[in-house]
Design a protein around this motif. Structure first.
Motif, mmCIF file in Angstrom:
data_model
loop_
_atom_site.group_PDB
_atom_site.id
_atom_site.type_symbol
_atom_site.label_atom_id
_atom_site.label_comp_id
_atom_site.label_asym_id
_atom_site.label_seq_id
_atom_site.Cartn_x
_atom_site.Cartn_y
_atom_site.Cartn_z
ATOM 1 N N HIS A 56 6.483 -1.619 -6.310
ATOM 2 C CA HIS A 56 6.893 -0.895 -5.093
ATOM 3 C C HIS A 56 8.141 -0.050 -5.359
ATOM 4 O O HIS A 56 9.249 -0.580 -5.393
ATOM 5 C CB HIS A 56 7.168 -1.911 -3.971
ATOM 6 C CG HIS A 56 7.435 -1.287 -2.631
ATOM 7 N ND1 HIS A 56 7.100 -1.919 -1.449
ATOM 8 C CD2 HIS A 56 8.014 -0.110 -2.261
ATOM 9 C CE1 HIS A 56 7.447 -1.159 -0.425
ATOM 10 N NE2 HIS A 56 8.013 -0.056 -0.891
ATOM 11 N N HIS A 58 9.760 4.281 -4.624
ATOM 12 C CA HIS A 58 9.559 5.607 -4.017
ATOM 13 C C HIS A 58 10.214 6.648 -4.919
ATOM 14 O O HIS A 58 11.426 6.842 -4.867
ATOM 15 C CB HIS A 58 10.156 5.662 -2.612
ATOM 16 C CG HIS A 58 9.501 4.733 -1.655
ATOM 17 N ND1 HIS A 58 8.291 5.003 -1.063
ATOM 18 C CD2 HIS A 58 9.862 3.508 -1.226
ATOM 19 C CE1 HIS A 58 7.937 3.992 -0.295
ATOM 20 N NE2 HIS A 58 8.872 3.070 -0.382
ATOM 21 N N LYS A 170 -1.673 2.523 1.397
ATOM 22 C CA LYS A 170 -0.494 1.882 1.997
ATOM 23 C C LYS A 170 -0.447 2.191 3.492
ATOM 24 O O LYS A 170 -0.506 3.363 3.880
ATOM 25 C CB LYS A 170 0.772 2.426 1.312
ATOM 26 C CG LYS A 170 2.083 2.280 2.086
ATOM 27 C CD LYS A 170 2.784 0.991 1.771
ATOM 28 C CE LYS A 170 4.153 0.858 2.436
ATOM 29 N NZ LYS A 170 5.216 1.645 1.842
ATOM 30 N N HIS A 231 7.774 -6.427 1.802
ATOM 31 C CA HIS A 231 8.993 -6.884 2.486
ATOM 32 C C HIS A 231 8.771 -8.283 3.083
ATOM 33 O O HIS A 231 9.379 -9.240 2.637
ATOM 34 C CB HIS A 231 9.497 -5.916 3.559
ATOM 35 C CG HIS A 231 9.456 -4.490 3.138
ATOM 36 N ND1 HIS A 231 10.192 -4.032 2.071
ATOM 37 C CD2 HIS A 231 8.744 -3.425 3.600
ATOM 38 C CE1 HIS A 231 9.945 -2.733 1.903
ATOM 39 N NE2 HIS A 231 9.076 -2.342 2.807
ATOM 40 N N ASP A 305 11.371 -1.453 -4.266
ATOM 41 C CA ASP A 305 11.566 -0.386 -3.270
ATOM 42 C C ASP A 305 12.627 0.615 -3.730
ATOM 43 O O ASP A 305 13.311 1.232 -2.910
ATOM 44 C CB ASP A 305 11.936 -0.968 -1.897
ATOM 45 C CG ASP A 305 11.299 -0.181 -0.754
ATOM 46 O OD1 ASP A 305 10.780 0.928 -1.009
ATOM 47 O OD2 ASP A 305 11.319 -0.669 0.388
HETATM 48 ZN ZN LIG Z 1 8.973 1.170 0.420
#
Ligand SMILES: [Zn+2]
Length: 409
Positions: A56, A58, A170, A231, A305
């Protein structure tokens, strides 16, 4: 190459030779001998483990304090910066990285350029645009969202991402702590909408991932058949949902580093105030959920993340220490970054363990990560990094390159 092989299969490490051919592991054992023209890597006294997987990130975000995709004004600039960031991530021992929300498709160009050897980087797996109901998120993260309301629109959204070549679908099952005007406990897409997205992904044998912080949204996504809960912050609040995830084998990706990184910079007023407040509030609940999930036997995959404030690409391995601090053993932490993460990204047949037939993604380490996870956090301990059988990094590899240069100059 020879060394102590940590297979990440649950079996004990053993001293063995590993034979790689055409990007695959073709043999592991004490009697394995290289063929005539094979390149030999002497890793005696060193430790071999599978390349790590961050399930995960970005790439569309650069770790800037604004927590937005709007800072870099063009997709072209963003993709060049992302190429640098992915090279750094590979250098940190991550041979596979999954992006769960990109920017106007620039990520597909980067994935394909890395695959073709145009620029260095890890194997990339992509969601394309993340699928969300109508909400305020796209205002903060232009280029990252595909807005869809109702089952028909969600179906079209999922098919659109898959048609672009997405490796995962997603969806947003709850609000996000990093979206102004949202509350992470609110549900977003409904169970029937999520189910449609899951079906479309599964039709192509690909996984579906849900952003899910509040427990009601987690439950919606799990019941809808989601493969990973991203999460999962408030999971600890509901025993039934914990049992549901355990019995279905749904994977939790807790992204502890997302919150912890902001906690280290709470006094930086350039970070939006609501982001700092949310992280302060959610971090301890997220941690409790990791402990609860681990004790309940829910599989935990490493995902960081990376991209939000101060959460720079390349620092991914710090998540290992956080998982350990939440009660995972070193072995469990290592497996969260390898075998379990491979399952999370839908590549359990190809990645995540050192076994015959798997991709030759191998880390050669100066120390034993099962004794000390810092070995994986400190880049200097990577002697060799192999991706699909090619040497792509590591300090010994750099030394060898310098020597080669000195002797041929
Ligand atoms: Zn994310």
């Amino acid at each position: 190459m020879n060394g102590t092989v940590i297979p990440a299969t649950g079996q004990e490490p053993t001293v063995a030779n590993v034979l790689l051919e055409d990007g695959r592991i073709v043999d592991i054992g004490t009697n394995v001998r290289p063929h005539g023209n094979a390149v030999e890597i002497d890793a005696s006294g060193m430790y071999l483990m599978p390349g790590m997987i961050d399930s995960h990130v970005h790439m569309a975000m650069n770790g800037g304090v604004e927590s937005s995709t709007s800072v870099e004004t063009t997709d072209a600039y963003a993709v060049l910066r992302a190429a640098r960031d992915m090279a750094r991530t590979l250098g940190a021992g991550f041979t596979t990285v999954r992006d769960l929300g990109g920017r106007n498709g620039m990520e597909f160009a980067l994935r394909d350029a890395i695959r073709d050897g145009v620029v260095p980087g890890p194997r990339l797996l992509l969601a394309g645009s993340l699928i969300s109901m109508t909400t305020s998120g796209p205002l903060m993260y232009p280029g990252m969202y595909y807005v869809a309301d109702g089952c028909d629109e969600v179906r079209r959204a999922a098919r659109t991402q898959l048609a672009r070549g997405a490796d995962v679908v997603k969806v947003f099952a709850t609000g996000a702590a990093f979206c102004e005007g949202e509350d992470p406990r609110w549900t977003q897409l409904d169970e029937d909408e999520i189910r449609v997205a899951v079906q479309e992904a599964h039709k192509q044998g690909k996984p579906a991932a849900a952003h899910a912080e509040g427990v009601e949204g987690i439950r919606n996504a799990v019941v809808a058949g989601i493969d990973t809960i991203e999460h999962g912050d408030f999971l600890c609040e509901d025993d039934e949902t914990i049992e549901l995830m355990r019995s279905r084998g749904t994977i939790l990706t807790p992204t502890m580093l997302l919150y912890d990184t902001v906690l280290q910079h709470l006094d930086d007023e350039a970070i939006p105030a609501f982001v700092r407040q949310n992280c302060e509030w959610i971090a301890p609940i997220n941690r409790r959920s990791v402990q609860t999930a681990r004790d309940a036997g829910i599989p935990i995959a490493l995902g960081t993340d990376a991209g939000p404030p101060y959460h720079h690409h390349g620092g991914n391995a710090r998540e290992l220490a956080l998982l350990a601090s939440a009660g995972l053993t070193n072995e469990e932490v290592l497996e969260s970054a390898t075998r379990v993460a491979a399952r999370a990204v839908g590549k359990a047949d190809e990645l995540g363990t050192l076994e015959v037939g798997k991709c030759a993604d191998v880390l050669v380490l100066g120390g034993n990560p099962l004794d000390d996870l810092d070995v994986l956090i400190e880049p200097a301990s990577f002697q060799w990094i192999l991706l699909g059988g090619r040497i792509v990094g590591g300090t010994a590899a750099e030394r060898a390159r310098t020597l080669h240069w000195l002797t041929t100059a």
